[in-house]
Design a protein around this motif. Structure first.
Motif, PDB file in Angstrom:
ATOM      1  N   TYR A 156       0.824  -1.030   0.217  1.00 30.83           N
ATOM      2  CA  TYR A 156      -0.137   0.092  -0.050  1.00 30.83           C
ATOM      3  C   TYR A 156       0.799   1.177   0.118  1.00 30.83           C
ATOM      4  O   TYR A 156       0.376   2.208  -0.391  1.00 30.83           O
ATOM      5  CB  TYR A 156      -0.764   0.006   1.169  1.00 30.83           C
ATOM      6  CG  TYR A 156      -2.056   1.193   1.179  1.00 30.83           C
ATOM      7  CD1 TYR A 156      -2.958   1.007   0.258  1.00 30.83           C
ATOM      8  CD2 TYR A 156      -1.972   2.104   2.092  1.00 30.83           C
ATOM      9  CE1 TYR A 156      -3.948   1.960   0.253  1.00 30.83           C
ATOM     10  CE2 TYR A 156      -3.070   2.932   2.043  1.00 30.83           C
ATOM     11  CZ  TYR A 156      -3.675   3.029   1.137  1.00 30.83           C
ATOM     12  OH  TYR A 156      -4.938   3.958   0.944  1.00 30.83           O
ATOM     13  N   MET A 184       3.583   5.958   6.146  1.00 25.38           N
ATOM     14  CA  MET A 184       3.011   6.610   5.155  1.00 25.38           C
ATOM     15  C   MET A 184       2.005   7.702   6.110  1.00 25.38           C
ATOM     16  O   MET A 184       1.728   7.295   6.904  1.00 25.38           O
ATOM     17  CB  MET A 184       2.006   5.905   4.226  1.00 25.38           C
ATOM     18  CG  MET A 184       1.315   7.034   3.204  1.00 25.38           C
ATOM     19  SD  MET A 184       0.146   5.884   1.990  1.00 25.38           S
ATOM     20  CE  MET A 184      -1.289   5.468   3.193  1.00 25.38           C
ATOM     21  N   ASN A 215      -0.968  10.438   5.998  1.00 27.81           N
ATOM     22  CA  ASN A 215      -2.272  10.890   5.540  1.00 27.81           C
ATOM     23  C   ASN A 215      -2.451  12.324   5.903  1.00 27.81           C
ATOM     24  O   ASN A 215      -2.609  12.576   7.140  1.00 27.81           O
ATOM     25  CB  ASN A 215      -3.391   9.943   6.098  1.00 27.81           C
ATOM     26  CG  ASN A 215      -4.680  10.076   5.461  1.00 27.81           C
ATOM     27  OD1 ASN A 215      -5.299  11.407   5.955  1.00 27.81           O
ATOM     28  ND2 ASN A 215      -5.427   9.410   4.716  1.00 27.81           N
ATOM     29  N   THR A 267      -6.243   7.961  -7.633  1.00 28.60           N
ATOM     30  CA  THR A 267      -7.416   8.548  -6.830  1.00 28.60           C
ATOM     31  C   THR A 267      -8.292   7.377  -6.634  1.00 28.60           C
ATOM     32  O   THR A 267      -8.426   6.328  -7.304  1.00 28.60           O
ATOM     33  CB  THR A 267      -8.213   9.493  -7.435  1.00 28.60           C
ATOM     34  OG1 THR A 267      -8.727   9.348  -8.756  1.00 28.60           O
ATOM     35  CG2 THR A 267      -7.064  10.767  -7.810  1.00 28.60           C
ATOM     36  N   PHE A 316      -9.857  10.099  -2.008  1.00 29.94           N
ATOM     37  CA  PHE A 316      -8.406   9.807  -1.685  1.00 29.94           C
ATOM     38  C   PHE A 316      -7.382  10.091  -2.999  1.00 29.94           C
ATOM     39  O   PHE A 316      -7.976   9.794  -3.938  1.00 29.94           O
ATOM     40  CB  PHE A 316      -7.954   8.536  -0.992  1.00 29.94           C
ATOM     41  CG  PHE A 316      -8.753   8.023   0.177  1.00 29.94           C
ATOM     42  CD1 PHE A 316      -8.060   8.106   1.513  1.00 29.94           C
ATOM     43  CD2 PHE A 316     -10.099   7.545   0.151  1.00 29.94           C
ATOM     44  CE1 PHE A 316      -8.710   8.121   2.565  1.00 29.94           C
ATOM     45  CE2 PHE A 316     -10.554   7.411   1.370  1.00 29.94           C
ATOM     46  CZ  PHE A 316      -9.886   7.309   2.586  1.00 29.94           C
ATOM     47  N   TRP A 375      -3.033  10.065  -3.903  1.00 30.26           N
ATOM     48  CA  TRP A 375      -1.610   9.562  -3.397  1.00 30.26           C
ATOM     49  C   TRP A 375      -0.692  10.293  -4.123  1.00 30.26           C
ATOM     50  O   TRP A 375      -0.570  10.478  -5.555  1.00 30.26           O
ATOM     51  CB  TRP A 375      -1.503   8.139  -3.479  1.00 30.26           C
ATOM     52  CG  TRP A 375      -2.381   7.358  -2.799  1.00 30.26           C
ATOM     53  CD1 TRP A 375      -2.190   7.088  -1.290  1.00 30.26           C
ATOM     54  CD2 TRP A 375      -3.552   7.142  -2.999  1.00 30.26           C
ATOM     55  NE1 TRP A 375      -3.225   6.396  -0.807  1.00 30.26           N
ATOM     56  CE2 TRP A 375      -4.264   6.486  -1.835  1.00 30.26           C
ATOM     57  CE3 TRP A 375      -4.373   6.871  -4.222  1.00 30.26           C
ATOM     58  CZ2 TRP A 375      -5.295   5.820  -1.892  1.00 30.26           C
ATOM     59  CZ3 TRP A 375      -5.580   6.280  -4.317  1.00 30.26           C
ATOM     60  CH2 TRP A 375      -5.981   5.807  -3.153  1.00 30.26           C
ATOM     61  N   LYS A 406       5.314   8.407   0.542  1.00 33.96           N
ATOM     62  CA  LYS A 406       3.926   8.376   0.049  1.00 33.96           C
ATOM     63  C   LYS A 406       2.994   9.167   1.069  1.00 33.96           C
ATOM     64  O   LYS A 406       3.184   9.127   2.106  1.00 33.96           O
ATOM     65  CB  LYS A 406       3.413   6.912  -0.127  1.00 33.96           C
ATOM     66  CG  LYS A 406       2.196   7.132  -0.652  1.00 33.96           C
ATOM     67  CD  LYS A 406       1.818   5.463  -1.092  1.00 33.96           C
ATOM     68  CE  LYS A 406       0.535   5.449  -2.036  1.00 33.96           C
ATOM     69  NZ  LYS A 406       0.383   4.206  -2.352  1.00 33.96           N
ATOM     70  N   GLU A 447      -0.825  10.368   1.561  1.00 29.81           N
ATOM     71  CA  GLU A 447      -2.275   9.945   1.024  1.00 29.81           C
ATOM     72  C   GLU A 447      -2.915  11.303   1.485  1.00 29.81           C
ATOM     73  O   GLU A 447      -2.900  11.625   2.688  1.00 29.81           O
ATOM     74  CB  GLU A 447      -2.810   9.004   1.652  1.00 29.81           C
ATOM     75  CG  GLU A 447      -4.129   8.469   1.610  1.00 29.81           C
ATOM     76  CD  GLU A 447      -4.535   7.248   2.283  1.00 29.81           C
ATOM     77  OE1 GLU A 447      -4.499   6.340   1.464  1.00 29.81           O
ATOM     78  OE2 GLU A 447      -4.567   7.283   3.523  1.00 29.81           O
ATOM     79  N   TRP A 455      -6.535  13.156   1.718  1.00 25.17           N
ATOM     80  CA  TRP A 455      -8.348  12.523   2.228  1.00 25.17           C
ATOM     81  C   TRP A 455      -9.118  13.491   2.296  1.00 25.17           C
ATOM     82  O   TRP A 455      -8.777  14.637   3.266  1.00 25.17           O
ATOM     83  CB  TRP A 455      -7.995  11.784   3.231  1.00 25.17           C
ATOM     84  CG  TRP A 455      -9.214  11.223   3.800  1.00 25.17           C
ATOM     85  CD1 TRP A 455     -10.316  10.752   3.283  1.00 25.17           C
ATOM     86  CD2 TRP A 455      -9.387  11.038   5.311  1.00 25.17           C
ATOM     87  NE1 TRP A 455     -11.252  10.466   4.169  1.00 25.17           N
ATOM     88  CE2 TRP A 455     -10.663  10.508   5.531  1.00 25.17           C
ATOM     89  CE3 TRP A 455      -8.660  11.493   6.574  1.00 25.17           C
ATOM     90  CZ2 TRP A 455     -11.268  10.399   6.629  1.00 25.17           C
ATOM     91  CZ3 TRP A 455      -9.396  11.292   7.693  1.00 25.17           C
ATOM     92  CH2 TRP A 455     -10.726  10.793   7.918  1.00 25.17           C
TER      93      TRP A 455
END
Length: 125
Positions: free
Chosen positions: A60, A69, A71, A94, A102, A104, A112, A114, A116
């Protein structure tokens, strides 16, 4: 102008996510299906942030090689993506789920990120 509004969560790789979630619940009193959920209000609306363990073998976080990662919550994902693309940032993908939209990207160090935009109610803790 669209903007980042807060931390949506930190996701990190561990050998045994279920054991890690149990430890956080038993030792720290925080936990849930996705890890520790921290509810809060944003402009009167229900919101939340997560601390969430993932299997060490997860893909992921790819294409990043980092074991975590981040977010970030945004107020208008579509407009934010337009702004990023205008600055030359590549959007990796997306997705729309019942609890949010979402996208990325990778930061300048290959981590990475994310992005949101929360929509609908929070999933159960």
């Amino acid at each position: 102008m669209a903007k980042v509004t807060g931390l949506g969560g930190v996701f990190y790789k561990v050998a045994d996510p279920a054991a890690t979630r149990r430890w956080y619940e038993e030792m720290l009193g925080i936990g849930g299906e996705w890890g520790a959920m921290f509810p809060w209000k944003a402009g009167g609306a229900e919101a939340y942030s997560l601390l969430s363990p993932f299997k060490a073998s997860t893909d992921y976080f790819e294409p990043s090689e980092a074991p975590f990662m981040v977010n970030l919550r945004v107020d208008d994902l579509d407009a934010f993506l337009d702004e990023l693309e205008a600055k030359g940032v590549e959007v990796l993908g997306t997705q729309v789920e019942e609890y949010g939209k979402f996208a990325w990207i990778l930061d300048c160090d290959g981590i990475k990120i994310e992005l949101w935009e929360q929509v609908g109610p929070a999933p159960p803790a």
